[in-house]
Every structure is written in structure tokens, then in C-alpha cells.
Design a protein around this motif. Structure first.
Motif, mmCIF file in Angstrom:
data_model
loop_
_atom_site.group_PDB
_atom_site.id
_atom_site.type_symbol
_atom_site.label_atom_id
_atom_site.label_comp_id
_atom_site.label_asym_id
_atom_site.label_seq_id
_atom_site.Cartn_x
_atom_site.Cartn_y
_atom_site.Cartn_z
ATOM 1 N N PHE A 101 -6.303 1.637 0.988
ATOM 2 C CA PHE A 101 -6.141 0.529 0.038
ATOM 3 C C PHE A 101 -5.758 1.039 -1.349
ATOM 4 O O PHE A 101 -4.870 0.491 -2.001
ATOM 5 C CB PHE A 101 -7.427 -0.300 -0.042
ATOM 6 C CG PHE A 101 -7.522 -1.367 1.007
ATOM 7 C CD1 PHE A 101 -6.794 -2.542 0.898
ATOM 8 C CD2 PHE A 101 -8.330 -1.201 2.116
ATOM 9 C CE1 PHE A 101 -6.867 -3.522 1.867
ATOM 10 C CE2 PHE A 101 -8.413 -2.173 3.101
ATOM 11 C CZ PHE A 101 -7.683 -3.350 2.976
ATOM 12 N N ASN A 146 -2.195 2.801 -1.701
ATOM 13 C CA ASN A 146 -1.099 1.857 -1.508
ATOM 14 C C ASN A 146 -1.174 0.650 -2.428
ATOM 15 O O ASN A 146 -0.505 -0.354 -2.199
ATOM 16 C CB ASN A 146 -1.061 1.414 -0.042
ATOM 17 C CG ASN A 146 -0.669 2.548 0.877
ATOM 18 O OD1 ASN A 146 0.481 2.970 0.921
ATOM 19 N ND2 ASN A 146 -1.641 3.084 1.598
ATOM 20 N N THR A 147 -1.985 0.758 -3.467
ATOM 21 C CA THR A 147 -2.058 -0.258 -4.517
ATOM 22 C C THR A 147 -1.657 0.410 -5.826
ATOM 23 O O THR A 147 -2.433 1.197 -6.378
ATOM 24 C CB THR A 147 -3.479 -0.838 -4.630
ATOM 25 O OG1 THR A 147 -3.868 -1.383 -3.361
ATOM 26 C CG2 THR A 147 -3.527 -1.936 -5.687
ATOM 27 N N TYR A 170 -7.119 -1.892 8.379
ATOM 28 C CA TYR A 170 -6.159 -1.980 7.280
ATOM 29 C C TYR A 170 -4.908 -2.739 7.698
ATOM 30 O O TYR A 170 -4.427 -3.623 6.976
ATOM 31 C CB TYR A 170 -5.787 -0.573 6.805
ATOM 32 C CG TYR A 170 -4.768 -0.562 5.687
ATOM 33 C CD1 TYR A 170 -5.144 -0.781 4.371
ATOM 34 C CD2 TYR A 170 -3.413 -0.338 5.954
ATOM 35 C CE1 TYR A 170 -4.219 -0.781 3.347
ATOM 36 C CE2 TYR A 170 -2.479 -0.332 4.938
ATOM 37 C CZ TYR A 170 -2.888 -0.554 3.631
ATOM 38 O OH TYR A 170 -1.952 -0.573 2.629
ATOM 39 N N VAL A 171 -4.386 -2.402 8.871
ATOM 40 C CA VAL A 171 -3.176 -3.065 9.355
ATOM 41 C C VAL A 171 -3.426 -4.548 9.577
ATOM 42 O O VAL A 171 -2.579 -5.395 9.260
ATOM 43 C CB VAL A 171 -2.696 -2.393 10.664
ATOM 44 C CG1 VAL A 171 -1.586 -3.218 11.321
ATOM 45 C CG2 VAL A 171 -2.206 -0.976 10.382
ATOM 46 N N LEU A 192 -5.646 -6.439 8.007
ATOM 47 C CA LEU A 192 -5.875 -7.132 6.734
ATOM 48 C C LEU A 192 -4.644 -7.197 5.860
ATOM 49 O O LEU A 192 -4.477 -8.129 5.076
ATOM 50 C CB LEU A 192 -7.014 -6.434 5.967
ATOM 51 C CG LEU A 192 -8.403 -6.542 6.582
ATOM 52 C CD1 LEU A 192 -9.405 -5.742 5.753
ATOM 53 C CD2 LEU A 192 -8.851 -7.991 6.687
ATOM 54 N N ARG A 193 -3.765 -6.212 5.978
ATOM 55 C CA ARG A 193 -2.581 -6.155 5.111
ATOM 56 C C ARG A 193 -1.319 -6.107 5.958
ATOM 57 O O ARG A 193 -0.554 -5.151 5.923
ATOM 58 C CB ARG A 193 -2.664 -4.952 4.165
ATOM 59 C CG ARG A 193 -3.900 -4.957 3.295
ATOM 60 C CD ARG A 193 -3.875 -3.882 2.228
ATOM 61 N NE ARG A 193 -3.001 -4.245 1.125
ATOM 62 C CZ ARG A 193 -2.917 -3.528 -0.017
ATOM 63 N NH1 ARG A 193 -3.650 -2.436 -0.173
ATOM 64 N NH2 ARG A 193 -2.110 -3.898 -0.972
ATOM 65 N N LYS A 194 -1.112 -7.158 6.716
ATOM 66 C CA LYS A 194 0.032 -7.235 7.614
ATOM 67 C C LYS A 194 1.337 -7.106 6.837
ATOM 68 O O LYS A 194 1.539 -7.764 5.823
ATOM 69 C CB LYS A 194 0.003 -8.559 8.370
ATOM 70 C CG LYS A 194 -1.155 -8.666 9.353
ATOM 71 C CD LYS A 194 -1.149 -9.997 10.074
ATOM 72 C CE LYS A 194 -2.317 -10.094 11.050
ATOM 73 N NZ LYS A 194 -2.363 -11.415 11.736
ATOM 74 N N MET A 227 2.315 -4.603 5.151
ATOM 75 C CA MET A 227 2.241 -3.662 4.029
ATOM 76 C C MET A 227 2.579 -2.257 4.523
ATOM 77 O O MET A 227 2.148 -1.839 5.581
ATOM 78 C CB MET A 227 0.853 -3.675 3.390
ATOM 79 C CG MET A 227 0.476 -5.017 2.801
ATOM 80 S SD MET A 227 1.622 -5.579 1.526
ATOM 81 C CE MET A 227 1.272 -4.405 0.239
ATOM 82 N N TYR A 228 3.342 -1.554 3.725
ATOM 83 C CA TYR A 228 3.827 -0.222 4.090
ATOM 84 C C TYR A 228 2.830 0.827 3.615
ATOM 85 O O TYR A 228 2.383 0.793 2.472
ATOM 86 C CB TYR A 228 5.183 -0.004 3.436
ATOM 87 C CG TYR A 228 5.854 1.297 3.791
ATOM 88 C CD1 TYR A 228 6.629 1.414 4.942
ATOM 89 C CD2 TYR A 228 5.726 2.409 2.965
ATOM 90 C CE1 TYR A 228 7.265 2.601 5.265
ATOM 91 C CE2 TYR A 228 6.355 3.598 3.278
ATOM 92 C CZ TYR A 228 7.120 3.690 4.430
ATOM 93 O OH TYR A 228 7.738 4.869 4.732
ATOM 94 N N HIS A 248 5.217 -0.686 -2.420
ATOM 95 C CA HIS A 248 5.493 -2.076 -2.121
ATOM 96 C C HIS A 248 6.944 -2.439 -2.361
ATOM 97 O O HIS A 248 7.345 -3.590 -2.212
ATOM 98 C CB HIS A 248 4.596 -2.979 -2.980
ATOM 99 C CG HIS A 248 3.161 -2.667 -2.809
ATOM 100 N ND1 HIS A 248 2.452 -3.062 -1.702
ATOM 101 C CD2 HIS A 248 2.284 -1.956 -3.569
ATOM 102 C CE1 HIS A 248 1.191 -2.650 -1.799
ATOM 103 N NE2 HIS A 248 1.078 -1.975 -2.918
#
Length: 260
Positions: free
Chosen positions: A147, A150-151, A217-218, A220-222, A224-225, A256
């Protein structure tokens, strides 16, 4: 660099544990509370992790220091097969060398039964609690890494947040499992000490917990790379994983951004 990072982590763990847990140590005598001593060790190891992740070596290698982390990024397609093989080999070698060097430097204060090569073994609550604790903390650690890295607004704080979680884990989870979440860290202590108590926990739980974190993670954050396998990408150093040349700005490597 991976070998050196985990090696220094093990040296730091050995030094601080011996300082606070060896019965003849002045610090041990001065601090009667075992809980307080464990908190201090946790803070010391958290700060060590922060320093290593943000060090030149950690910036260059990505500061995995853990086969479970490397395998997770390999599962995500962010670490090539042979890089993963050499990273994992380096982590095991570096951790062991760190423990052996600490033994040479500290002698009996490191090998004494109260320190015992800083081995990781299940606590009084038993094997089931140790497994659960290792899996839970490994899953939490990898979720944090995924998280935060990737933020964009949080990525530069990855080292601080990882170090904070390590400090908290040692403080609260160590009584259950010794707080490893790292197969190389456990083997580094087990080989010279000969203590392999329930060692399977420290392979299956960390790897399984981190791989499970990927699925969370995948979910929850569909869409997202996952950008890169590095924990610290806010540097001017070339990245062997994603092709970052060192001359780009951080905005050029926004995970992103379209097409990434």
C-alpha cells in the motif's frame, strides 16, 4: 548489498539483545522489567531497519533482507527468476555471517542461554500461537509495503513505517514466536546454535502470510499497478527491477500513471 543489509541487521539484533538480556550486562541489571527491555530492543531494531532501508545499500538493492519479501515480489512479476535466486542466497549468507561475526565480537554474552544466538522459537503459548503470530505479522508487513510503496504521497515514508511496524511487532508479538517473519533471519541463528525448534513455522508462516497479503491487496485495489520491488524508490540510483535510470524525477515513476 542484500547480504550486507541483513548481516548488519543481525549484528544490531545481537548487540542490543546481548546488551539488555545478558545477565552480567550493566543495562540488564539497571532495567529490571523484561517488558521494558523488549520495548527498547524493538525500538532499536526498528531504527536499524529504517537506517538500512534508507542507506545507500538499501536504496540500491531494494532492501528486501527477507526471502519472503523477494518471493512475494517474484510472485508479482517484479523480480526476475535469477535475481530472486541470488537475492535469496545472499540473504541467507549475509544473515549467517552477521551472526557469526557477532559471536566473535561478543563471545559469551551472545552465546549465553539468555541470548542464545538470538534464536527464534515458539513462546509459552505454543506452536499454534507462534504460527499465527508469524503469519499475521508477515501478512501485515507485506500489506503495509504494498500500500505504501504504491501510494505516491506515502512512498517516501516506507522505511519509517516498516521500521515502526518492526518495533511494534517485537514489542507485542515476540513473546509468541520470537518475531522473525524471515526464514533467513531464523536460519542465521539456528545454524550456529543448533536450535531448530519448530523451524518449519519460520518458513511457511512468513511466506504464506506475505503471499496471502498479495491476494488481499489485489482484491482491495483492483486495477492498481504494483510499481516496483524496491522499498525505497525516492533515490537517484538505478533500479534493476523497473528500469528507473536515476535521472528521472519521482513524478516520472508514479505507479498510478497511465500505462504503468
Amino acid at each position: 548489498m542484500e547480504a550486507a543489509c541483513l548481516g548488519f541487521f543481525m549484528i544490531s539484533a545481537g548487540v542490543f539483545t546481548a546488551l539488555l538480556e545478558y545477565p552480567n550486562s550493566p543495562a540488564h541489571k539497571a532495567i529490571e522489567s523484561s517488558d521494558l527491555r523488549r520495548i527498547i530492543i524493538g525500538v532499536a531494531m526498528g531504527l536499524t531497519a529504517i537506517a538500512l532501508i534508507n542507506s545507500p545499500w538499501g536504496q540500491q538493492s531494494g532492501a528486501h533482507m527477507n526471502p519472503a519479501v523477494t518471493l512475494t515480489f517474484f510472485r508479482l512479476g517484479k523480480v526476475p527468476k535469477w535475481d530472486a535466486v541470488f537475492y535469496i542466497a545472499a540473504q541467507f549468507i549475509g544473515g549467517l555471517l552477521g551472526v557469526l561475526l557477532t559471536k566473535v565480537l561478543l563471545g559469551i554474552s551472545f552465546t549465553h542461554p539468555t541470548v542464545n544466538y538470538i534464536v527464534t522459537v515458539p513462546g509459552a503459548a505454543g506452536v499454534e500461537a507462534a504460527f499465527a503470530g508469524e503469519a499475521f505479522m508477515a501478512c501485515g508487513m507485506m500489506l503495509l509495503i504494498l500500500f505504501v510503496t504504491n501510494t505516491p504521497k506515502l512512498a517516501r515514508w516506507t522505511g519509517v513505517l516498516v521500521g515502526t511496524l518492526i518495533a511494534l511487532a517485537i514489542t507485542f508479538e515476540a513473546p509468541f514466536s520470537g518475531m522473525s517473519i524471515n526464514p533467513a533471519r531464523t536460519v542465521a541463528s539456528a545454524l550456529p546454535s543448533g536450535v531448530w525448534t519448530a523451524s518449519w513455522i519460520y518458513f511457511i508462516a512468513p511466506i504464506g502470510g506475505m503471499l496471502f497479503a498479495v491476494e488481499i491487496y489485489v482484491a482491495l485495489r483492483k486495477g492498481m499497478y504494483v510499481f516496483c520491488a524496491k522499498l525505497n524508490h525516492h533515490t537517484n540510483r538505478r533500479c534493476i527491477f523497473c528500469g528507473f535510470t536515476g535521472s528521472q524525477t519521482n513524478s516520472d515513476v508514479d505507479p498510478h500513471a497511465p500505462g504503468r
